[in-house]
Write an enzyme that holds these catalytic residues in place. Sequence first.
Site, short mmCIF file in Angstrom:
data_model
loop_
_atom_site.label_atom_id
_atom_site.label_comp_id
_atom_site.label_asym_id
_atom_site.label_seq_id
_atom_site.Cartn_x
_atom_site.Cartn_y
_atom_site.Cartn_z
N SER A 67 -10.06 -16.95 -0.24
CA SER A 67 -10.05 -15.81 0.68
C SER A 67 -10.76 -16.25 1.96
O SER A 67 -11.96 -16.49 1.97
CB SER A 67 -10.80 -14.62 0.06
N ASP A 171 1.00 3.99 -2.18
CA ASP A 171 0.53 2.90 -1.33
C ASP A 171 1.38 1.65 -1.52
O ASP A 171 1.81 1.00 -0.56
CB ASP A 171 -0.93 2.56 -1.64
C1 GLA Z 1 -4.86 6.71 -2.74
C2 GLA Z 1 -3.96 6.36 -3.92
C3 GLA Z 1 -2.54 6.93 -3.73
C4 GLA Z 1 -2.58 8.41 -3.38
C5 GLA Z 1 -3.59 8.68 -2.26
C6 GLA Z 1 -3.77 10.16 -2.00
O1 GLA Z 1 -4.43 6.08 -1.58
O2 GLA Z 1 -3.87 4.97 -4.07
O3 GLA Z 1 -1.76 6.69 -4.87
O4 GLA Z 1 -2.85 9.19 -4.51
O5 GLA Z 1 -4.86 8.12 -2.55
O6 GLA Z 1 -2.61 10.71 -1.50
#
Ligand code: GLA
Length: 380
Positions: A67, A171
Site C-alpha cells: 500500500s 457501494d
Molecule cells: C454504507 C453501506 C451501504 C448503504 C449505505 C447507506 O455506505 O455500505 O450498503 O447501506 O451505507 O445508504
Amino acid sequence: MELKNKIVKAFEEHFGGKGTLYASAGRINLIGEHTDYNGGFVFPGAIDKVIMADIRPNDTDKVNLYSLDLNEESHFGLNEEDAPEQQWARYVFGVCRETIKRGGVVKGFDAVFAGNVPLGAGLSSSAALESCFAFALNDMFNDNSIPKFELAKIGQSTEHNYCGVNCGIMDQFASVFGKKDCLIRLDCRSLEYEYFPFKIDGYKLVLVDSVVKHELVDSPYNKRRQSCERVAKRLGIETLRDADMEALEAIKSDISAEDYMRAKFVIGEKHRVLDVCDALERGDLATVGRCMYETHEGLSKDYEVSCEELDYLNDIAKECGVIGSRIMGGGFGGCTINLVADDKYDHFIATAKEKFAAKYGHQPKIYDVIISDGARKIEE
Ligand code: GLA
C-alpha cells in the site's frame, strides 16, 4: 506526480518490471440511504476519485501487496487460515477468498495500490478497493467470466465476512457499474437498474467533509439493519420494501419507539428515490433538492445517523440557498452532499469554511465531484 506514474514507479521499485493497471471509483449517492439492505431503491454514481492498482501474477500461491499510501506491506496465502492482520489487506484477501468460494481462479500475485478517494469520508474507499481487485482478478485469472453483479457481491461479502460490516450492495454496485455522466437507479430487490444521464448545467455537486471520523466497523450501522429486520419480521414481510405507513402504524404499539422511527424513515425514503428520478427527468431540480433536505431530516431525527457537525453543515447550506443538501452514505460522520447553483457556490463554500471553523476549530474539506466510470482496466 500523477497517481498512475507514482504507482508504476513503486511497482518497478518493489517488484521490478511492470504489471497491469486497474482502477475503480468511490461513489456518491444522490438519494436513497439505508434502503439497499431493505430491498429498496438507491441512486448512486461513481466519481472521479479512484483506487488504482498495478498487478502481476507471480507464479506462486502467495500475494505480496504494497500500500503506497500507508507505506506498508502485507504478504498472505490464499487459504482461509492465511488472513492477514492488517485491516487494509483484509479487503484484498477477502476479495481473493470470495472469488475462490464462487469457483473463480485466483493465483498468487504482486500488487501496488494507492488512491485519492478520501478515507473514512463516506465515499466508499473500501468498495473502490474491493471492486478494483475483484475486476482485476476476473480479468487476469478468469477471462472475465464472472458476471459484473457477482463482482459487486464479492466486494459486499468481503465486508460481511472479513471486515465486520453488514452492508448492502449499493457501494460495490456503484463502483463496478459506474458510468461517466450517469447516475444509476438500482432496485435492490430485483437488482434491475437503469442509467439516468446526470449533467446539470448551471449546478455543481460538492461534498463537504465534516472530518468527523466515519467508521462503520463496530458502528451502530449493523444495529440499524437489525431494527429494520425486526420490523419486517413483525410485519410478516421479507424486507421493508413491502411495508407502508398504514401497516407500520398498525403495529406501532408492538414495537419499540426506536424501531418505529427507523422503519418510518425507510418507508419515506423509498418514495423519495422515485420522486427524485422523475424530477430529474423533467429537469425539476427544486423537487430534487427538497427531497434531499427531507432525507437529511429523516436521517438525523428518525434514523439517528447524523451528528452535530453534519446537522450544522446542513443548516449552513440552507442559509446559503443551496438547492439540496444532506448527509451522505452510512452516516456517523463523513460528508454532506450538496447540489449548488454555480452562482451560489463561492459564497456557500466560504461560509461553510468560516462558520464551521469558528465552531469546531477546523475547516471542513471540500471535494468537487464529477460522475465518472467505475471499475476498469487502464490501457497504456
Ligand atoms: C454504507 C453501506 C451501504 C448503504 C449505505 C447507506 O455506505 O455500505 O450498503 O447501506 O451505507 O445508504
